[in-house]
Design a protein around this motif. Structure first.
Motif, mmCIF file in Angstrom:
data_model
loop_
_atom_site.group_PDB
_atom_site.id
_atom_site.type_symbol
_atom_site.label_atom_id
_atom_site.label_comp_id
_atom_site.label_asym_id
_atom_site.label_seq_id
_atom_site.Cartn_x
_atom_site.Cartn_y
_atom_site.Cartn_z
ATOM 1 N N THR A 31 1.023 -1.587 0.246
ATOM 2 C CA THR A 31 -0.473 -0.737 0.133
ATOM 3 C C THR A 31 0.774 1.289 -0.075
ATOM 4 O O THR A 31 1.891 1.599 1.060
ATOM 5 C CB THR A 31 -1.013 0.367 1.483
ATOM 6 O OG1 THR A 31 -1.698 1.143 0.995
ATOM 7 C CG2 THR A 31 -0.240 -0.306 2.655
ATOM 8 N N THR A 32 0.691 2.501 -0.712
ATOM 9 C CA THR A 32 1.088 3.570 -0.468
ATOM 10 C C THR A 32 0.278 4.980 -0.356
ATOM 11 O O THR A 32 0.752 5.822 -0.056
ATOM 12 C CB THR A 32 1.039 4.252 -2.329
ATOM 13 O OG1 THR A 32 0.534 4.229 -2.654
ATOM 14 C CG2 THR A 32 2.610 3.047 -3.035
ATOM 15 N N THR A 33 -0.940 4.501 0.039
ATOM 16 C CA THR A 33 -1.940 5.213 0.052
ATOM 17 C C THR A 33 -1.638 5.728 1.586
ATOM 18 O O THR A 33 -1.916 7.311 1.887
ATOM 19 C CB THR A 33 -3.244 5.658 -0.431
ATOM 20 O OG1 THR A 33 -4.063 3.959 0.169
ATOM 21 C CG2 THR A 33 -3.108 5.076 -1.715
ATOM 22 N N TYR A 34 -1.831 5.204 2.268
ATOM 23 C CA TYR A 34 -1.379 4.915 3.613
ATOM 24 C C TYR A 34 -0.943 4.418 4.648
ATOM 25 O O TYR A 34 -0.216 3.639 4.165
ATOM 26 C CB TYR A 34 -2.877 4.804 4.645
ATOM 27 C CG TYR A 34 -3.847 4.260 4.405
ATOM 28 C CD1 TYR A 34 -3.464 2.653 4.283
ATOM 29 C CD2 TYR A 34 -4.396 3.829 3.078
ATOM 30 C CE1 TYR A 34 -4.540 0.982 4.022
ATOM 31 C CE2 TYR A 34 -5.041 2.853 2.268
ATOM 32 C CZ TYR A 34 -5.049 1.639 2.863
ATOM 33 O OH TYR A 34 -5.289 0.611 2.791
ATOM 34 N N SER A 35 -0.137 4.485 5.329
ATOM 35 C CA SER A 35 0.916 3.990 6.553
ATOM 36 C C SER A 35 -0.044 2.900 7.460
ATOM 37 O O SER A 35 -0.071 4.444 8.934
ATOM 38 C CB SER A 35 2.110 4.406 6.708
ATOM 39 O OG SER A 35 3.190 3.020 7.512
ATOM 40 N N TYR A 36 0.473 2.213 8.406
ATOM 41 C CA TYR A 36 -0.481 1.460 9.636
ATOM 42 C C TYR A 36 0.582 0.526 10.559
ATOM 43 O O TYR A 36 1.861 0.047 9.723
ATOM 44 C CB TYR A 36 -2.161 0.701 8.691
ATOM 45 C CG TYR A 36 -2.995 1.223 8.975
ATOM 46 C CD1 TYR A 36 -3.415 2.451 9.180
ATOM 47 C CD2 TYR A 36 -3.775 0.307 7.733
ATOM 48 C CE1 TYR A 36 -4.598 3.056 8.790
ATOM 49 C CE2 TYR A 36 -4.837 1.521 7.451
ATOM 50 C CZ TYR A 36 -5.443 2.058 7.593
ATOM 51 O OH TYR A 36 -6.236 3.138 7.208
ATOM 52 N N SER A 37 0.080 0.656 11.534
ATOM 53 C CA SER A 37 1.076 0.508 12.363
ATOM 54 C C SER A 37 0.685 -1.564 12.090
ATOM 55 O O SER A 37 -0.141 -2.033 11.692
ATOM 56 C CB SER A 37 0.952 -0.014 13.930
ATOM 57 O OG SER A 37 -0.121 -0.223 14.269
ATOM 58 N N ALA A 38 2.036 -2.146 12.735
ATOM 59 C CA ALA A 38 1.729 -3.581 12.547
ATOM 60 C C ALA A 38 0.416 -4.404 13.193
ATOM 61 O O ALA A 38 -0.094 -5.655 12.624
ATOM 62 C CB ALA A 38 2.877 -4.318 12.707
ATOM 63 N N ILE A 39 0.280 -3.572 14.376
ATOM 64 C CA ILE A 39 -0.468 -4.516 15.386
ATOM 65 C C ILE A 39 -1.794 -3.947 14.537
ATOM 66 O O ILE A 39 -3.149 -4.698 14.655
ATOM 67 C CB ILE A 39 -0.453 -3.915 17.095
ATOM 68 C CG1 ILE A 39 1.038 -4.215 17.512
ATOM 69 C CG2 ILE A 39 -1.317 -4.290 17.021
ATOM 70 C CD1 ILE A 39 1.610 -3.709 18.618
#
Length: 128
Positions: A31-39
């Motif tokens: 994904t390039t549009t958003y970045s979430y934490s692994a958890i």
């Protein structure tokens, strides 16, 4: 287990495992549009797919039947992303195909295996 039932189980299992892997790979690496934490990714995207894991692996027809409700979340997610995020349309189409395969495999396996085991809903008594 009959041959058709066995093939439907494999369709459900393969689609299930691939959908789980695809969601994790897509949301954590592609994904390039958003970045979430692994958890967050594990809880929101992979967590619901882990709920039916035991029943899916042990070929429980009831688990296959209710796993379809979870599969619908991924189908809706894929359709929404395919429509709203053109940059990730291909990823969403892959999710849609895997979710559709899992839905079909689980539905048909639950139906065929339930019949083999004599499970089902009891017919209502006819009123005079």
């Amino acid at each position: 287990m009959a041959g058709t039932t066995r093939k439907l189980r494999w369709l459900a299992l393969v689609s299930y495992v691939l959908l789980l892997a695809w969601v994790i790979i897509w949301q954590s690496m592609l994904t390039t549009t958003y970045s979430y934490s692994a958890i967050f990714i594990l809880l929101l995207y992979a967590g619901p797919l882990l709920l039916p894991a035991k029943g899916m692996l042990t070929a429980n027809p009831y688990t296959h039947a209710w796993a379809n409700f979870i599969t619908l979340f991924y189908l809706i997610h894929g359709i929404t992303v395919a429509y709203a995020v053109p940059a990730e349309r291909l990823y969403a189409i892959i999710e849609i195909l895997l979710a559709s395969g899992m839905f079909t495999g689980c539905s048909m396996f639950a139906r065929f295996r339930g019949r083999e085991l004599g499970l089902g809903l009891k017919k209502a008594k006819k009123l005079p």
